[in-house]
Structure formats: structure tokens, C-alpha cells
Design an enzyme around this catalytic site. Structure first.
Site, short mmCIF file in Angstrom:
data_model
loop_
_atom_site.label_atom_id
_atom_site.label_comp_id
_atom_site.label_asym_id
_atom_site.label_seq_id
_atom_site.Cartn_x
_atom_site.Cartn_y
_atom_site.Cartn_z
N THR A 45 0.84 -1.20 0.21
CA THR A 45 -0.05 0.08 -0.02
C THR A 45 0.83 1.20 -0.04
O THR A 45 1.92 1.24 0.70
CB THR A 45 -0.93 0.04 1.23
OG1 THR A 45 -1.73 -1.01 1.22
CG2 THR A 45 -1.72 1.23 1.18
N ARG A 85 -12.80 -9.65 -1.90
CA ARG A 85 -12.21 -9.11 -0.65
C ARG A 85 -11.93 -7.61 -0.88
O ARG A 85 -11.29 -7.27 -1.90
CB ARG A 85 -11.08 -9.50 0.02
CG ARG A 85 -10.80 -9.16 1.19
CD ARG A 85 -9.60 -8.21 1.18
NE ARG A 85 -8.99 -7.92 2.42
CZ ARG A 85 -8.22 -6.76 2.56
NH1 ARG A 85 -7.73 -6.33 1.44
NH2 ARG A 85 -7.66 -6.33 3.62
N VAL A 86 -12.43 -6.71 -0.18
CA VAL A 86 -12.04 -5.29 -0.18
C VAL A 86 -11.51 -4.75 1.18
O VAL A 86 -12.13 -5.19 2.36
CB VAL A 86 -13.05 -4.17 -0.65
CG1 VAL A 86 -12.77 -2.78 -0.58
CG2 VAL A 86 -13.47 -4.59 -2.23
N GLY A 87 -10.53 -4.34 1.43
CA GLY A 87 -10.03 -3.43 2.71
C GLY A 87 -10.33 -2.46 3.03
O GLY A 87 -11.31 -1.90 2.52
N ASP A 88 -9.45 -1.78 3.68
CA ASP A 88 -9.69 -0.30 4.47
C ASP A 88 -9.35 0.84 3.51
O ASP A 88 -10.00 1.97 3.52
CB ASP A 88 -8.79 -0.07 5.98
CG ASP A 88 -7.33 -0.18 5.39
OD1 ASP A 88 -7.02 -1.45 4.69
OD2 ASP A 88 -6.49 0.42 5.98
N THR A 120 -1.78 2.09 6.44
CA THR A 120 -1.46 0.82 5.87
C THR A 120 -1.72 -0.11 6.88
O THR A 120 -0.98 0.08 8.06
CB THR A 120 -0.16 0.77 5.16
OG1 THR A 120 0.17 -0.46 4.66
CG2 THR A 120 0.91 1.30 6.11
N GLY A 121 -1.84 -1.39 6.56
CA GLY A 121 -1.92 -2.77 7.31
C GLY A 121 -2.89 -3.51 7.04
O GLY A 121 -3.34 -3.58 6.19
N THR A 122 -3.31 -4.18 8.23
CA THR A 122 -4.23 -5.49 7.97
C THR A 122 -5.59 -4.81 8.15
O THR A 122 -6.27 -4.53 9.02
CB THR A 122 -4.16 -6.22 9.48
OG1 THR A 122 -4.17 -5.39 10.64
CG2 THR A 122 -2.92 -7.23 9.30
N GLY A 123 -5.90 -4.49 6.73
CA GLY A 123 -7.17 -3.86 6.42
C GLY A 123 -8.37 -4.02 7.27
O GLY A 123 -9.20 -3.27 7.68
#
Ligand code: ASP
Length: 329
Positions: free
Chosen positions: A189, A217-220, A240-243
Site C-alpha cells: 500500500t 475482498r476489499v480492505g480499508d 497501511t496494514g491489516t485492512g
């Protein structure tokens, strides 16, 4: 070259290129250099916009486009692959003056998703467009459309094969392609936050998401208030990170709300958000900027690719802990 427009008003651009378990002994010098060069180019591109009197939104776009176009980061060209072997890209942008925002998710044909997010913000009545609809919209807006294969890189493809073999859904920053994916927690990211000479904040974030992600799947990253947030009344934030954990803690808005409602210092607010994320099993980093030009680059991983530039025009970049580790490349 235009000079900086105000003596008293700070200009600032802060960027990140992902956080993760970056190990000093595993980050090969040539690879580190490649990262630092792109971060430096990104800072210079955004700074050129700000120094010429341009807007924080345009600076954020200029900075992110450089990182999207570079194969070293998990955004645009160089994005990770989904389980089905696609590069599904997410991005968002927010203007802190009017709290306008735009985002796209799961696009496969838009060369620069951050430009598509901006077009959603400026040329639609919506905030978030997904998939085919977002791609059609980007084409109508005359943005550059590419074949999905444009985003292919061998390194990412190999990462996917490892992730599938290990049955893992993994974060990015496979800095050492010899190492098994499961031994490294990786994030990718890219993001930017900027303050322009009119005192306006902006934030943007762009990603390929997680290697081996499934089922759309969609993250943050494309979610306003999670991966990206900007409000002149508080701060601009890019994450950035584990969404999933950044979504569950509304990381961007959470950080801004602490500054606005609890009068917290930005470092403290960022650390508090990261502590909430850690408490539910997540990790990563945040960059935060206020209208005074104060900034924070916080992470609860061993490293975060990051950089900052201000009125002096000197780009400082680094990856490991401690701002004193930032260097001029
Ligand atoms: N936050 C991104 C996502 O979950 C991944 C990352 O930052 O590396 O999609």
C-alpha cells in the site's frame, strides 16, 4: 521554479509505502535503494506541486502516481494478486477543506486508481464506485485504461504461488523473495497526506490489497474514515496494514476524532488507534498531518517505508524505527 509561496505557512507532504516485518538483515542494499529512490521521487513530485502554489489534493495525486507506477510497491503496477490471479486495485482520496471524497475498489484496468478516485470525487455524485462500473466511469473520464496484464509482475505472481501453497492470505512487503511467505508478515500500500499554502489538508491511499485475497475482498484503503481521512478541522490520515482491523476501528476517522474532540497530540492519537488495532490482532502504520504542518509517522511493525518533505524541499526517507533513521538519498 516557483518559490514557496509563504514564509509563515508550512508546506508539508508525508508519504508511506507500506508497513511490515521489514528486517534490517534481510533488506538487501540494492532493494532498499530502489525503495528509497521511488519514495524520494514521490516526495519531489508532490513537493513541486505544493511549491508552485498547487493544492494538497494535486500534491497527493502526484506523489501517489509515482508509487503506483513503480513495480516496487503494492499499488498500481506491482500490485499483489488475488487468489484467482487478478490484480484488483483499491484507492481513495479526500479533500480536507470541503470534506469531499472519492474512491474506487476492485478495479482491474485503471492504470492509476488514485486518479479514478479523484475523478469520482470531482465528476460524480458518489463517493465509492466498484468493479466494472468504476472501470467504465474511469474510461468515460478519459483516464488511462490498460489491459489487466499490465499489472503483472513476476515477483508478485511468485508470491501468490507461495501463498496458495501455504494456504495463506498475506500482506505485502516480501522484501526477500527467498524467504517463505509465512515467516514474514507483509504490508504494502502507498499513501500520502499533504498541506498546501492555503492551509488545506488532503489524504490519499492506493493498494493492491492482500496477496491471495478471495471473494471480492476489499480492505480499508478505499473506505473513507478507515484507510483515508482528511478534515481541516483536525488532520489528514493515510493508513497501511491489516485492512480488516483498520476497518473495524475506523482508523482514519478514529485518529482525527481524537485530535478534534479530545485535543490529543497527533502522535498520541495515532498510537492510540494503533493500540486499538493491535488489541484486535491487527498491525500496520498511519501517517498523520495537521494544518500547522506537524506530522506523525507511526507503526507497530518493525518497519514502515516512509518519507517527509517540507518548505526546505529536502526529501527525507527511511524504513526502520526512529525519525532519526530518515535520510536524504
Ligand atoms: N491495508 C491494505 C488492505 O488491507 C493492505 C496494506 O496496507 O498492505 O487492503
Amino acid at each position: 521554479m516557483n518559490t514557496i509561496t509563504t514564509d509563515n505557512r508550512p508546506l508539508r507532504l508525508v508519504i508511506h509505502g507500506g508497513a511490515g516485518a521489514v528486517r534490517r538483515d534481510r533488506l538487501k542494499p540494492a532493494r532498499e535503494h530502489a525503495f528509497m529512490q521511488v519514495l524520494t521521487q514521490s516526495l519531489r513530485a508532490g513537493h513541486a506541486v505544493l511549491a508552485a502554489g498547487g493544492s494538497s489534493i494535486d500534491a497527493v495525486i502526484a506523489a501517489i502516481v509515482i508509487m503506483e507506477d513503480s513495480p516496487v510497491f503494492n499499488a498500481g503496477k506491482g500490485a499483489v494478486f488475488s487468489h484467482e490471479g487478478y490484480n484488483e486495485l483499491d484507492a481513495s482520496i479526500m479533500d480536507g477543506a470541503a470534506r469531499l471524497a472519492g474512491a474506487v475498489a476492485a478495479v482491474t484496468t485503471v492504470r492509476n486508481p488514485i486518479r479514478a478516485a479523484h475523478a469520482v470525487m470531482t465528476h460524480s455524485q458518489h463517493v465509492l464506485l466498484i468493479g466494472r462500473g468504476a472501470e467504465n466511469f474511469a474510461a468515460e473520464q478519459a483516464l488511462e485504461i490498460v489491459e489487466p496484464s499490465f499489472f503483472y509482475t513476476r515477483r508478485r505472481w511468485d508470491q501468490l504461488q507461495k501463498a496458495i501453497a501455504n494456504e495463506r492470505i498475506t500482506l505485502d512487503h516480501d522484501l526477500d523473495s527467498d524467504s517463505p511467505v509465512e515467516n514474514n508478515e507483509k504490508h504494502g500500500t502507498v499513501g500520502a497526506v499533504a498541506l498546501d499554502c492555503r492551509g488545506n489538508l488532503a489524504a490519499g491511499t492506493s493498494t493492491g490489497g492482500l496477496t491471495n485475497k478471495r471473494f471480492g475482498r476489499v480492505g480499508d484503503t478505499p473506505v473513507i474514515g478507515a484507510g483515508t481521512y482528511a478534515d481541516n478541522q483536525s488532520v489528514a490520515v493515510s493508513a497501511t496494514g491489516t485492512g480488516e482491523m483498520f476497518l473495524r476501528t475506523a482508523a482514519g476517522f478514529n485518529t482525527a476524532a481524537q485530535v478534534k474532540l479530545q485535543n490529543k497530540r497527533i502522535c498520541e492519537a495515532a498510537d492510540h488507534t494503533l493500540a486499538e488495532i493491535a488489541a484486535i490482532g491487527g498491525e500496520g502504520g498511519l501517517i498523520v498531518l495537521n494544518t500547522q504542518g506537524d506530522y506523525a509517522m507511526r507503526f507497530n511493525t518493525s518497519g514502515m517505508f516512509r518519507g517527509v518533505i517540507g518548505c526546505d524541499g529536502i526529501a527525507r526517507v527511511g524504513v526502520f524505527s526512529g525519525d532519526e533513521s530518515l535520510a536524504v538519498y
